[in-house]
Design a protein around this motif. Structure first.
Motif, PDB file in Angstrom:
ATOM      1  N   HIS A 118       0.951  -1.262   0.153  1.00 20.02           N
ATOM      2  CA  HIS A 118      -0.060   0.010   0.204  1.00 20.02           C
ATOM      3  C   HIS A 118       1.064   1.273  -0.022  1.00 20.02           C
ATOM      4  N   GLU A 130      -2.241   0.250   7.573  1.00 23.91           N
ATOM      5  CA  GLU A 130      -1.684  -0.717   6.969  1.00 23.91           C
ATOM      6  C   GLU A 130      -0.353  -0.223   6.545  1.00 23.91           C
ATOM      7  N   HIS A 135       2.507  -7.204   4.448  1.00 28.89           N
ATOM      8  CA  HIS A 135       1.070  -6.714   4.368  1.00 28.89           C
ATOM      9  C   HIS A 135       0.535  -7.174   5.883  1.00 28.89           C
ATOM     10  N   MET A 136      -0.518  -6.628   6.373  1.00 31.13           N
ATOM     11  CA  MET A 136      -1.193  -6.748   7.328  1.00 31.13           C
ATOM     12  C   MET A 136      -2.663  -7.233   7.200  1.00 31.13           C
ATOM     13  N   GLU A 193      -6.215  -7.869  -1.848  1.00 31.55           N
ATOM     14  CA  GLU A 193      -4.758  -7.289  -2.097  1.00 31.55           C
ATOM     15  C   GLU A 193      -4.616  -6.937  -3.733  1.00 31.55           C
TER      16      GLU A 193
HETATM   17 ZN   LIG Z   1      -2.372  -5.237   2.585  1.00 25.71          ZN
END
Ligand SMILES: [Zn+2]
Length: 283
Positions: A70, A86, A140-141, A173
């Motif tokens: 992101h 995030e 990522h989270m 995603e």
């Molecule tokens: Zn993500």
């Protein structure tokens, strides 16, 4: 040395190609008339960087591309407290992992972003291809409607998702992916044979991530999962997506915002990356 020269050649080729695209864009802009010029001066995404970080002793070592998920106008998931997003936590973890790897000196590192900028999934994967990277790690989270869901997991590429959760995460995603073939599938840059080899190498790398993480921080049940992630398919190298925890869970959010906890994660990832590089250099 020969390999290094060839690699330089590839990078130089990419720079020339990028310059040619830039020239074409300029030609397009100047040829389209003054009336429409204002609309052509906006919204070109900034290029990802190709800066390579490395200790002097890491000269010539494999390049690991770290992708902080992101960024910019895409904040990713929002934390349950509403105080963290995030994109900020992935960048913090990416920088910590980069610094660890550089300090340890066994690989060189590139980052798809080192600031709060928006990049398409294609921009991110293209960094790994341009640099002929040994591997691509996307950070990522996750976020889920169930506030009790927590723990880390690692995803490698597959055409079929390992479970409904993995399919949901990949859909999240992949949102906004614009490069699709005429059959609607997300395109690959590799032949089927090369793609199978890439998937298998990625699954090995994911297994190393799980083994180095086990016992050091909370993992989900069956932490190695599979799904069709666009960014992994396009990286052109072994690639995994590491999901560091659920920021929709209050406990995970606190942990992921703690530099001490992120340091534990970064160390486990660094050790897994180095073990994978060492295994490949022995073959
Ligand atoms: Zn993500």
């Amino acid at each position: 040395m020969r390999a290094m020269l060839e690699r330089r050649g590839t990078v130089a080729g990419a720079v020339i190609a990028a310059a040619a695209i830039g020239a074409a864009l300029l030609a397009f802009a100047s040829g389209s008339g003054a009336a429409s010029q204002s609309s052509l001066t906006v919204n070109l995404p900034p290029a990802a960087t190709d800066r390579i970080y490395g200790a002097p002793q890491a000269r010539g070592r494999p390049i690991v591309v770290i992708d902080a998920g992101h960024g910019g106008r895409d904040p990713g998931a929002r934390s349950v407290s509403g105080e963290a997003s995030e994109k900020d936590l992935t960048l913090a973890l990416a920088r910590e992992l980069r610094d660890d790897l550089v300090k340890r000196g066994r690989v060189r590192v590139a980052m798809t972003r080192d600031d709060d900028r928006y990049l398409t999934l294609e921009d991110r994967a293209a960094v790994a291809r341009r640099l002929n990277a040994a591997m691509f790690i996307s950070l990522h989270m996750d976020s889920a409607p169930n506030p009790l869901a927590r723990g880390a997991s690692v995803y490698s590429l597959s055409d079929v998702a390992s479970d409904p959760d993995a399919a949901r995460f990949a859909a999240l995603e992949n949102a906004g992916v614009d490069i699709r073939g005429s059959d609607g599938s997300v395109g690959s840059i590799l032949s089927d044979l090369a793609m199978r080899a890439q998937m298998s190498a990625s699954a090995d790398l994911a297994a190393r991530f799980v083994s180095k993480s086990t016992g050091r921080f909370e993992l989900r049940p069956n932490p190695h999962r599979f799904a069709a992630f666009h960014v992994l398919r396009r990286a052109g190298s072994p690639a995994v997506l590491f999901e560091a925890g659920y920021i929709s869970n209050a406990d995970d959010e606190l942990l992921l915002r703690s530099p001490e906890h992120r340091a534990q994660i970064a160390l486990a990832l660094a050790q897994a990356i180095e073990a994978d590089v060492a295994a490949h250099s022995r073959r």
